[in-house]
Enzyme design. Structure first.
Site, PDB file in Angstrom:
ATOM      1  N   CYS A  75     -66.433 -87.698  -8.521  1.00 39.96           N
ATOM      2  CA  CYS A  75     -65.546 -86.581  -8.470  1.00 39.96           C
ATOM      3  C   CYS A  75     -65.931 -85.490  -7.705  1.00 39.96           C
ATOM      4  CB  CYS A  75     -65.498 -86.217  -9.884  1.00 39.96           C
ATOM      5  SG  CYS A  75     -66.983 -85.769 -10.471  1.00 39.96           S
ATOM      6  N   GLN A  76     -67.040 -85.601  -6.913  1.00 44.58           N
ATOM      7  CA  GLN A  76     -67.976 -84.212  -6.190  1.00 44.58           C
ATOM      8  C   GLN A  76     -66.764 -83.687  -5.445  1.00 44.58           C
ATOM      9  OE1 GLN A  76     -69.441 -87.138  -6.833  1.00 44.58           O
ATOM     10  NE2 GLN A  76     -71.571 -86.787  -7.767  1.00 44.58           N
TER      11      GLN A  76
END
Length: 449
Positions: A75-76
């Site tokens: 998800c970064q």
């Protein structure tokens, strides 16, 4: 149901689904430290591999014939704590969708940060999944209302072959608790609503909240609580302080009391307050940051849903912090897993959403009693269908005809059930502006206003 866990990390999603009753037949992750932690705590069925290697992994997963594929792609690239520039990690959301489309399980479950819902990567992935025949429930859930002492908001996408979109929304809402879980709820120690289990080793935890799973019971467990029993030293310090510090996002609050959820866990959550924060604290902090407790790694892991005794040894402290932050909280995954299993077993049906009854009265001339009867018949048909909400109306009616018990109903009842499903479909398929129950002219006037 047989599950395959992609981007499995340290095992939070797998742990929750196992508790719900799934059989995890295989798990994949590319990060060796996480794979070792998973193997040590969850099981040997984990494989280290880069999931961008679609040509190799896709046939392997398809051969396993899972009932569900689950996972949380990195998800970064989407996260509010990051730069929000879609790159190679965002592309793994597309890889997740491709692997689902190759294996074609009946279900899939994907987790990501809420910002992912507006990403190009998810738009591409979503288009693939819809074209493959999956109906989607896209819900943003706060973990604090699903057994996790943390205000962690995440996007969960649940797909099932042949369903209408939104098929599981009402049951996910019904599974929410009445209030958010707090850190005090998690601790339980010395707070009254707790029980004692004699610890196996000195310094280990002995008091457990009645709202959490107990440790493994042994013959020596059943001892009275010593009058002088003290909580684990780290928990005792936290309880005594009554508040704790977590490194805030940007300009957010750093200090919280035990009577509220922790903020979303990030890799730096347990860092001590820096001089800049001490010199300029958040105005809503309930006490000075230097007086608040600093969370231990074990406490942060528990806030993220990992049980006491999870074996983290063999990894660096920084890597452990990253694994904890990346994880899907197990209690949240367990709740979603139970919702899926209940629907798979036909134990729940979706609620009738919106103003269907009003539409029947105002657009179809039904009396109030007739509208209530129509809604009741939709629910009855859904129960006969085992909770299914077919995307294809022809397939829906065919499934109703084939459902156990339908053929034995009186002809008039069968006709009423068919008609109720058709009406509900007609209402669902109308543009939202016309669903209110107003006449077309009235709806147009409202939109113009």
């Amino acid at each position: 149901m047989r599950a395959v866990d992609l981007f499995a990390g340290a095992g939070g999603m797998s742990l929750g689904l196992k508790r719900a009753g799934f059989e995890i037949v295989q798990a994949y992750d590319s990060w060796e430290p996480a794979v070792e932690i998973y193997r040590r705590n969850v099981g040997p069925h984990v494989w280290q591999h880069d999931l961008k290697d679609i040509f190799r992994v896709g046939p392997m997963i398809a051969a396993l014939a899972p009932d569900i594929i689950c996972g949380g792609p990195p998800c970064q690239d989407f996260s509010a704590a990051g730069r929000r520039v879609e790159g190679e990690r965002a592309a793994l959301t597309r890889a997740f969708a491709m692997l689902v489309c190759i294996a074609r399980p009946r279900w899939f479950l994907m987790e990501n940060v809420p910002q992912a819902a507006k990403s190009t990567a998810w738009a591409d992935a979503r288009a693939m999944l819809v074209k493959a025949g999956y109906g989607l429930t896209e819900s943003k859930l706060n973990a604090a209302f699903y057994g996790v002492p943390q205000a962690r908001k995440r996007l969960f996408v649940i797909g099932r072959l042949g369903e209408q979109d939104g098929f599981l929304e009402s049951v996910l809402v019904a599974a929410r608790s009445d209030r958010p879980m707090t850190v005090r709820d998690m601790l339980g120690d010395a707070l009254g609503d707790a029980f004692y289990v004699h610890p196996r080793h000195p310094g280990k935890r002995g008091v457990w909240s009645t709202d959490e799973p107990a440790p493994t019971m042994r013959g020596s467990s059943r001892r009275p609580m010593p009058a002088a029993y003290q909580p684990h030293p780290a928990d005792a310090a936290l309880i005594e302080a009554g508040a704790f510090f977590t490194r805030p996002y940007y300009e957010g609050r750093g200090v919280r009391t035990l009577d509220e959820p922790a903020p979303a866990v990030i890799r730096t959550t347990r860092e001590r307050p820096r001089p800049k924060y001490l010199a300029s604290p958040h105005p809503e902090d309930p006490m000075p940051a230097q007086q608040a407790a600093v969370l231990t790694q074990d406490q942060v892991a528990r806030i993220q849903g990992f049980p006491v005794g999870w074996r983290w040894e063999g990894s660096t402290s920084r890597d452990i912090d990253q694994m904890i932050a990346n994880a899907v909280p197990a209690p949240l995954a367990e709740t979603i897993g139970r919702v899926i299993l209940a629907r798979e077993a036909g134990e729940t049906i979706p609620e009738i959403q919106g103003r269907f009854g009003q539409w029947l009265r105002q657009r179809r001339g039904f009396s109030s009693a007739a509208a209530r009867n129509a809604k009741s018949r939709v629910n009855r048909a859904r129960r006969l269908l085992g909770g299914r909400t077919f995307a294809d109306p022809v397939a829906e009616l065919a499934a109703l005809e084939a459902a156990d018990g339908f053929a034995s109903l009186p002809p008039g009842t069968r006709s009423d059930l068919r008609a109720a499903l058709r009406l509900y479909r007609e209402w669902k398929d109308e543009p939202k502006g016309r669903r209110s129950g107003k006449s077309p002219a009235g709806a147009a006037a409202t939109l113009a206003a």
